[in-house]
Motif scaffolding. Structure first.
Motif, PDB file in Angstrom:
ATOM      1  N   LEU A 352       0.810  -1.223   0.000  1.00  0.00           N
ATOM      2  CA  LEU A 352       0.000   0.000   0.000  1.00  0.00           C
ATOM      3  C   LEU A 352       0.842   1.271   0.000  1.00  0.00           C
ATOM      4  O   LEU A 352       0.433   2.285  -0.564  1.00  0.00           O
ATOM      5  CB  LEU A 352      -0.938  -0.002   1.217  1.00  0.00           C
ATOM      6  N   GLU A 353       2.017   1.228   0.623  1.00  0.00           N
ATOM      7  CA  GLU A 353       2.794   2.452   0.769  1.00  0.00           C
ATOM      8  C   GLU A 353       3.851   2.633  -0.322  1.00  0.00           C
ATOM      9  O   GLU A 353       4.589   3.622  -0.311  1.00  0.00           O
ATOM     10  CB  GLU A 353       3.394   2.519   2.182  1.00  0.00           C
ATOM     11  N   THR A 354       3.917   1.680  -1.254  1.00  0.00           N
ATOM     12  CA  THR A 354       4.863   1.813  -2.372  1.00  0.00           C
ATOM     13  C   THR A 354       4.181   1.824  -3.740  1.00  0.00           C
ATOM     14  O   THR A 354       4.807   2.184  -4.738  1.00  0.00           O
ATOM     15  CB  THR A 354       5.882   0.649  -2.365  1.00  0.00           C
ATOM     16  N   ALA A 355       2.900   1.422  -3.803  1.00  0.00           N
ATOM     17  CA  ALA A 355       2.240   1.202  -5.101  1.00  0.00           C
ATOM     18  C   ALA A 355       2.242   2.445  -5.989  1.00  0.00           C
ATOM     19  O   ALA A 355       2.566   2.378  -7.180  1.00  0.00           O
ATOM     20  CB  ALA A 355       0.808   0.721  -4.882  1.00  0.00           C
ATOM     21  N   LEU A 356       1.879   3.574  -5.407  1.00  0.00           N
ATOM     22  CA  LEU A 356       1.787   4.782  -6.230  1.00  0.00           C
ATOM     23  C   LEU A 356       3.159   5.176  -6.781  1.00  0.00           C
ATOM     24  O   LEU A 356       3.295   5.470  -7.974  1.00  0.00           O
ATOM     25  CB  LEU A 356       1.176   5.930  -5.412  1.00  0.00           C
ATOM     26  N   GLY A 357       4.169   5.162  -5.921  1.00  0.00           N
ATOM     27  CA  GLY A 357       5.519   5.514  -6.380  1.00  0.00           C
ATOM     28  C   GLY A 357       6.009   4.582  -7.479  1.00  0.00           C
ATOM     29  O   GLY A 357       6.653   5.011  -8.436  1.00  0.00           O
ATOM     30  N   LEU A 358       5.690   3.290  -7.355  1.00  0.00           N
ATOM     31  CA  LEU A 358       6.091   2.322  -8.380  1.00  0.00           C
ATOM     32  C   LEU A 358       5.292   2.523  -9.665  1.00  0.00           C
ATOM     33  O   LEU A 358       5.845   2.482 -10.767  1.00  0.00           O
ATOM     34  CB  LEU A 358       5.901   0.894  -7.855  1.00  0.00           C
ATOM     35  N   ALA A 359       3.992   2.765  -9.543  1.00  0.00           N
ATOM     36  CA  ALA A 359       3.161   2.973 -10.738  1.00  0.00           C
ATOM     37  C   ALA A 359       3.583   4.247 -11.470  1.00  0.00           C
ATOM     38  O   ALA A 359       3.514   4.321 -12.697  1.00  0.00           O
ATOM     39  CB  ALA A 359       1.690   3.028 -10.351  1.00  0.00           C
ATOM     40  N   LEU A 360       4.023   5.238 -10.710  1.00  0.00           N
ATOM     41  CA  LEU A 360       4.452   6.489 -11.341  1.00  0.00           C
ATOM     42  C   LEU A 360       5.680   6.311 -12.229  1.00  0.00           C
ATOM     43  O   LEU A 360       5.915   7.111 -13.133  1.00  0.00           O
ATOM     44  CB  LEU A 360       4.718   7.555 -10.273  1.00  0.00           C
ATOM     45  N   THR A 361       6.455   5.244 -11.981  1.00  0.00           N
ATOM     46  CA  THR A 361       7.598   5.013 -12.876  1.00  0.00           C
ATOM     47  C   THR A 361       7.109   4.824 -14.321  1.00  0.00           C
ATOM     48  O   THR A 361       7.796   5.202 -15.266  1.00  0.00           O
ATOM     49  CB  THR A 361       8.434   3.775 -12.459  1.00  0.00           C
ATOM     50  N   LEU A 362       5.904   4.257 -14.487  1.00  0.00           N
ATOM     51  CA  LEU A 362       5.343   4.066 -15.834  1.00  0.00           C
ATOM     52  C   LEU A 362       5.066   5.408 -16.500  1.00  0.00           C
ATOM     53  O   LEU A 362       5.221   5.559 -17.709  1.00  0.00           O
ATOM     54  CB  LEU A 362       4.041   3.264 -15.761  1.00  0.00           C
ATOM     55  N   VAL A 363       4.643   6.372 -15.690  1.00  0.00           N
ATOM     56  CA  VAL A 363       4.387   7.717 -16.218  1.00  0.00           C
ATOM     57  C   VAL A 363       5.718   8.403 -16.548  1.00  0.00           C
ATOM     58  O   VAL A 363       5.883   8.976 -17.623  1.00  0.00           O
ATOM     59  CB  VAL A 363       3.577   8.564 -15.205  1.00  0.00           C
ATOM     60  N   HIS A 364       6.664   8.309 -15.626  1.00  0.00           N
ATOM     61  CA  HIS A 364       7.955   8.977 -15.845  1.00  0.00           C
ATOM     62  C   HIS A 364       8.667   8.414 -17.078  1.00  0.00           C
ATOM     63  O   HIS A 364       9.402   9.117 -17.754  1.00  0.00           O
ATOM     64  CB  HIS A 364       8.855   8.835 -14.616  1.00  0.00           C
ATOM     65  N   GLU A 365       8.445   7.113 -17.346  1.00  0.00           N
ATOM     66  CA  GLU A 365       9.076   6.507 -18.528  1.00  0.00           C
ATOM     67  C   GLU A 365       8.300   6.787 -19.807  1.00  0.00           C
ATOM     68  O   GLU A 365       8.712   6.350 -20.883  1.00  0.00           O
ATOM     69  CB  GLU A 365       9.193   4.988 -18.337  1.00  0.00           C
ATOM     70  N   GLY A 366       7.161   7.455 -19.680  1.00  0.00           N
ATOM     71  CA  GLY A 366       6.373   7.790 -20.868  1.00  0.00           C
ATOM     72  C   GLY A 366       5.521   6.643 -21.387  1.00  0.00           C
ATOM     73  O   GLY A 366       4.971   6.706 -22.488  1.00  0.00           O
ATOM     74  N   LEU A 367       5.387   5.583 -20.589  1.00  0.00           N
ATOM     75  CA  LEU A 367       4.602   4.421 -21.014  1.00  0.00           C
ATOM     76  C   LEU A 367       3.102   4.698 -20.915  1.00  0.00           C
ATOM     77  O   LEU A 367       2.318   4.239 -21.748  1.00  0.00           O
ATOM     78  CB  LEU A 367       4.977   3.233 -20.124  1.00  0.00           C
ATOM     79  N   ILE A 368       2.680   5.429 -19.896  1.00  0.00           N
ATOM     80  CA  ILE A 368       1.266   5.801 -19.737  1.00  0.00           C
ATOM     81  C   ILE A 368       1.184   7.274 -19.360  1.00  0.00           C
ATOM     82  O   ILE A 368       2.162   7.862 -18.877  1.00  0.00           O
ATOM     83  CB  ILE A 368       0.543   4.951 -18.657  1.00  0.00           C
ATOM     84  N   THR A 369      -0.010   7.858 -19.578  1.00  0.00           N
ATOM     85  CA  THR A 369      -0.236   9.254 -19.203  1.00  0.00           C
ATOM     86  C   THR A 369      -0.713   9.312 -17.749  1.00  0.00           C
ATOM     87  O   THR A 369      -1.190   8.309 -17.200  1.00  0.00           O
ATOM     88  CB  THR A 369      -1.333   9.873 -20.079  1.00  0.00           C
ATOM     89  N   PRO A 370      -0.645  10.495 -17.136  1.00  0.00           N
ATOM     90  CA  PRO A 370      -1.217  10.625 -15.786  1.00  0.00           C
ATOM     91  C   PRO A 370      -2.703  10.256 -15.751  1.00  0.00           C
ATOM     92  O   PRO A 370      -3.172   9.635 -14.800  1.00  0.00           O
ATOM     93  CB  PRO A 370      -1.007  12.109 -15.463  1.00  0.00           C
ATOM     94  N   LEU A 371      -3.442  10.592 -16.815  1.00  0.00           N
ATOM     95  CA  LEU A 371      -4.865  10.271 -16.856  1.00  0.00           C
ATOM     96  C   LEU A 371      -5.092   8.753 -16.851  1.00  0.00           C
ATOM     97  O   LEU A 371      -5.997   8.245 -16.194  1.00  0.00           O
ATOM     98  CB  LEU A 371      -5.484  10.908 -18.113  1.00  0.00           C
TER      99      LEU A 371
END
Ligand code: ZN
Length: 456
Positions: A352-371
């Motif tokens: 629970l306390e790491t999921a968002l930070g890990l999922a954000l790596t997908l955004v930072h890598e340009g794989l998905i948008t914030p939306l």
């Protein structure tokens, strides 16, 4: 009346395809307005969100809170506070507690305890079968009436196809989803980790991808025949995702989730983390992981779930395994005693306390948008659980909101977790992006700027 104005944030709402800077006004427990030129009421508590993302609160469709039953691992209070600290405003609590959540009494126990945590909402998941024994169905209408919003024997698969059919039909008429843990236990028995080169090097028995794909194939065929929807928990293999994609194209109403550990890590992590990299399904090959990442990007995966699974060090065989890990790739096979310990260590990691930070790596890598991130972590889980007033920033919706600083860099330190457990392979990782404010029903339940607190 209590009002909060979130000023000048990046407002993200996939339901209305909204991605724009602006203000958002909360009045009591509701969102009452949002937009670029929304006037600021003089009496409102103003929170500057410049540079921050304002999104509907994150919803986790799959957590284990261990309460009732295992207070040394987690409690409803600690689990919901961990959720709020991680940016989650609602979590679906699985039924494999002790006693099992197979009666309205246990569902009510959970719902009655949750508010005292002053944190995330608890969404009860009822067992499919009594005692998770895979035979007799629970009373579906009675569980819904008590507050259950999904059905699952998670932790265990439904082996009996007759029971599966009954469950899919009972859930369809109750109007709520069944979430399936897909595993053919004839193929996983005494397996320690994913079958492959790493398992071979360690000299432990592997868990083949077919243990998942074979069961997913069977259950998609059943759902297709019955015309009922189904939800597949923690998909881990490329093969399963291919089957899901094909079934969906053929008209099956199937949704699925993946965990951050399955789309970030692969089975080599067992070499460094030992039992803290052991879960069911296991971490898979790099090829599987890459397929899951593509699925997150192309829309074939519907949502992210943590499968938050707290365990104490004894359950993880810590005293037996600590001296064997980390080990280098070229290391000799594990001694028998350690191999056995790895194969019998409890499954799962906290998330629970790491999921968002890990999922954000997908955004930072340009794989998905914030939306798309918000779709995966809020809008789609809300739809699965039929939380109609959540998962959106629309005026009139409940004011469950997560404010994220996408640039804030931090180091994962399990000693600082709100969770009572520490079983994570991500200790020491540097992540970029964190929930700085978690708001549930118009109330601030986590404020990273001053620690978890009742701020507003
Ligand atoms: Zn499971």
């Amino acid at each position: 009346m209590k009002r909060i104005m979130l000023l000048d944030g990046r407002l993200l709402d996939p339901r209305s395809k909204l991605d724009t800077d602006g203000n958002l006004l909360i009045e009591s427990d509701r969102i009452v307005g949002l937009g670029r030129d929304l006037p600021v009421p003089a009496d409102a508590l103003k929170i500057d969100c410049h540079g921050l993302w304002v999104m509907p609160g994150l919803i986790d469709p799959h957590v284990h809170l261990r309460d009732p039953g295992f207070p040394e691992k987690e409690t409803i209070r600690s689990g919901l506070r961990a959720a709020a600290a991680g940016g989650f405003t609602a979590v679906a609590a699985m039924a494999n507690t002790a006693p099992v959540n197979d009666t309205p009494e246990i569902t009510r126990y959970m719902l009655e305890r949750a508010p005292a945590a002053e944190a995330a909402r608890l969404v009860p998941v009822a067992a499919v079968t009594r005692g998770l024994r895979g035979r007799d169905l629970v009373d579906f209408p009675a569980m819904v009436q008590a507050g259950a919003r999904m059905f699952s024997d998670d932790g265990l698969p439904l082996d009996d196809v007759g029971v599966l059919k009954q469950a899919l039909e009972a859930a369809a008429s109750a109007g709520f989803a069944v979430s399936l843990h897909e595993e053919d236990r004839a193929l996983t028995v005494s397996g320690a980790m994913n079958a492959g080169a790493v398992a071979q090097a360690l000299g432990v028995k592997g868990i083949p991808a077919s243990a998942e794909t074979e069961r997913v194939g069977r259950d998609l065929a059943i759902a297709r025949e019955l015309g009922t929807p189904l939800h597949l928990a923690h998909v881990s293999t490329a093969g399963a995702l291919d089957l899901i994609t094909a079934a969906r194209a053929a008209g099956v109403a199937v949704s699925c989730e993946v965990t951050p550990h399955h789309f970030i890590l692969d089975d080599r992590t067992v070499l460094t983390c030992g039992a803290d990299a052991r879960m069911a399904p296991p971490l898979r090959s790099p090829l599987d992981r890459d397929r899951l990442r593509r699925g997150l990007a192309d829309g074939s995966i519907d949502m992210i779930a943590t499968d938050h699974a707290p365990h104490d060090p004894d359950s993880k065989q810590h005293s037996l395994l600590a001296r064997h890990f980390p080990r280098s790739c070229a290391a000799a096979p594990l001694p028998d005693e350690a191999a056995h310990a790895l194969a019998t260590a409890a499954n799962g990691i906290i998330g629970l306390e790491t999921a968002l930070g890990l999922a954000l790596t997908l955004v930072h890598e340009g794989l998905i948008t914030p939306l798309r991130l918000v779709e995966l972590m809020s809008a789609n889980p809300a739809r699965l659980l039929r939380l109609d007033n959540l998962g959106t920033l629309a005026a009139g919706a409940l004011a469950d909101i997560t404010v994220v600083d996408p640039k804030l860099e931090w180091t994962v330190n399990p000693e600082q977790f709100c969770s009572l457990s520490r079983n994570t392979p991500f200790a020491g990782w540097r992540l970029k992006g964190q929930a700085v404010l978690t708001i549930v029903a118009g109330r601030v339940v986590h404020d990273a700027r001053r620690g978890s607190a009742d701020a507003a």
